[in-house]
Structure formats: structure tokens, C-alpha cells
Design a protein around this motif. Structure first.
Motif, PDB file in Angstrom:
ATOM      1  N   ASP A  22      74.617  28.354  50.531  1.00 47.14           N
ATOM      2  CA  ASP A  22      76.051  28.445  50.741  1.00 47.14           C
ATOM      3  C   ASP A  22      76.710  27.148  50.292  1.00 47.14           C
ATOM      4  O   ASP A  22      76.575  26.121  50.923  1.00 47.14           O
ATOM      5  N   CYS A  23      77.425  27.206  49.158  1.00 42.53           N
ATOM      6  CA  CYS A  23      78.081  26.006  48.616  1.00 42.53           C
ATOM      7  C   CYS A  23      79.583  26.069  48.834  1.00 42.53           C
ATOM      8  O   CYS A  23      80.341  25.355  48.185  1.00 42.53           O
ATOM      9  N   SER A  24      80.048  26.936  49.733  1.00 40.49           N
ATOM     10  CA  SER A  24      81.482  27.138  49.909  1.00 40.49           C
ATOM     11  C   SER A  24      82.164  25.941  50.570  1.00 40.49           C
ATOM     12  O   SER A  24      83.352  25.766  50.435  1.00 40.49           O
ATOM     13  N   GLN A  25      81.406  25.129  51.265  1.00 38.81           N
ATOM     14  CA  GLN A  25      82.008  23.949  51.889  1.00 38.81           C
ATOM     15  C   GLN A  25      81.051  22.771  51.752  1.00 38.81           C
ATOM     16  O   GLN A  25      79.852  22.919  51.858  1.00 38.81           O
ATOM     17  N   SER A  26      81.636  21.602  51.476  1.00 43.16           N
ATOM     18  CA  SER A  26      80.771  20.432  51.375  1.00 43.16           C
ATOM     19  C   SER A  26      80.524  19.913  52.783  1.00 43.16           C
ATOM     20  O   SER A  26      81.385  19.979  53.639  1.00 43.16           O
ATOM     21  N   SER A  27      79.334  19.407  52.992  1.00 41.24           N
ATOM     22  CA  SER A  27      78.962  18.953  54.319  1.00 41.24           C
ATOM     23  C   SER A  27      78.696  17.453  54.289  1.00 41.24           C
ATOM     24  O   SER A  27      78.043  16.963  53.376  1.00 41.24           O
ATOM     25  N   PRO A  28      79.217  16.727  55.275  1.00 43.64           N
ATOM     26  CA  PRO A  28      78.937  15.284  55.309  1.00 43.64           C
ATOM     27  C   PRO A  28      77.481  15.014  55.695  1.00 43.64           C
ATOM     28  O   PRO A  28      77.018  13.898  55.608  1.00 43.64           O
ATOM     29  N   SER A  29      76.759  16.050  56.097  1.00 37.80           N
ATOM     30  CA  SER A  29      75.375  15.855  56.534  1.00 37.80           C
ATOM     31  C   SER A  29      74.382  16.208  55.428  1.00 37.80           C
ATOM     32  O   SER A  29      73.448  16.950  55.642  1.00 37.80           O
ATOM     33  N   THR A  30      74.614  15.645  54.250  1.00 41.29           N
ATOM     34  CA  THR A  30      73.678  15.841  53.151  1.00 41.29           C
ATOM     35  C   THR A  30      72.760  14.626  53.094  1.00 41.29           C
ATOM     36  O   THR A  30      73.210  13.493  53.194  1.00 41.29           O
ATOM     37  N   LYS A  31      71.471  14.892  52.954  1.00 39.94           N
ATOM     38  CA  LYS A  31      70.473  13.831  52.873  1.00 39.94           C
ATOM     39  C   LYS A  31      69.911  13.816  51.452  1.00 39.94           C
ATOM     40  O   LYS A  31      69.588  14.861  50.901  1.00 39.94           O
ATOM     41  N   THR A  32      69.819  12.618  50.865  1.00 38.15           N
ATOM     42  CA  THR A  32      69.231  12.471  49.536  1.00 38.15           C
ATOM     43  C   THR A  32      68.139  11.417  49.605  1.00 38.15           C
ATOM     44  O   THR A  32      68.361  10.321  50.129  1.00 38.15           O
ATOM     45  N   VAL A  33      66.957  11.775  49.101  1.00 38.09           N
ATOM     46  CA  VAL A  33      65.829  10.842  49.104  1.00 38.09           C
ATOM     47  C   VAL A  33      65.119  10.875  47.753  1.00 38.09           C
ATOM     48  O   VAL A  33      65.138  11.877  47.045  1.00 38.09           O
ATOM     49  N   ARG A  34      64.504   9.748  47.421  1.00 36.79           N
ATOM     50  CA  ARG A  34      63.614   9.673  46.262  1.00 36.79           C
ATOM     51  C   ARG A  34      62.207   9.589  46.816  1.00 36.79           C
ATOM     52  O   ARG A  34      61.939   8.821  47.737  1.00 36.79           O
TER      53      ARG A  34
END
Length: 105
Positions: free
Chosen positions: A7-19
Motif C-alpha cells: 500500500d503506497c497510498s500514504q507515506s509513513s514516517p516509520s520507514t526504516k532503511t538499512v545497508r
């Protein structure tokens, strides 16, 4: 089903990005294809590539619990892989959209 992951209808501030850096027997065992399949299944954005030193590097971005799940899956890897080390680094890189295989670095 994890349909909410797509579901990409709303952006969420709780996105985690890791390498993630994965070491061991991780090249020549379909690790990258396995990673693309699993990350896509979880609805994550990012990429995976081989490194010239024999390791595999990946960038995962999405809901924190799904990124955590992908980290756990990477510790096991596909059937013929033998993961000896997995390092996870918080990251601010742009993951792009979707999940793809990148050329060796």
C-alpha cells in the motif's frame, strides 16, 4: 497475506532503511535472486549486488518490522548459502522504488 506492505497510498514516517553486508558462501548460490524474490514478497524497496571481495551487499527500505524480517531471512539465505557474518548499518540512501539487482561493485 501481507497486502498492506504494497500500500503506497500514504507515506509513513516509520520507514526504516538499512545497508546490509552478508559474508560467507553467498556468491554462486543464487543469493541475489533469492534476495530479490524475498524483498519483493515483503514489499521492500532497494537493491542487492555482489561485491568483488566475495560478499553480497543490499539496501532494504520499508516498514521497520518488514525490514527486520528481511534481515532475519538474510541470516539464513537460500538453501546452498552459508552465511558466516551479517552486518547491518542504518542508512539514508534513496532506495528507489521496487527491488532490483545491481551490477557487481
Amino acid at each position: 497475506m501481507a497486502s498492506a506492505a504494497f500500500d503506497c497510498s500514504q507515506s509513513s514516517p516509520s520507514t526504516k532503511t538499512v545497508r546490509v553486508m552478508i559474508k560467507g558462501r553467498v556468491q554462486g548460490v543464487f543469493y541475489r535472486d533469492w534476495t530479490v524474490e524475498n524483498a519483493s514478497q515483503l514489499g521492500l524497496n532497494g537493491w542487492v549486488r555482489n561485491r568483488r571481495d566475495g560478499s553480497v551487499e543490499a539496501l532494504f527500505s520499508g516498514k521497520p518490522d518488514l525490514v527486520d524480517e528481511m534481515e532475519q531471512r538474510c541470516r539464513r539465505g537460500p538453501p546452498h548459502a552459508m552465511v558466516t557474518a551479517l552486518q547491518v548499518f542504518p542508512c539514508n540512501d534513496d532506495p528507489g522504488s521496487g527491488f532490483q539487482r545491481k551490477p557487481t561493485a
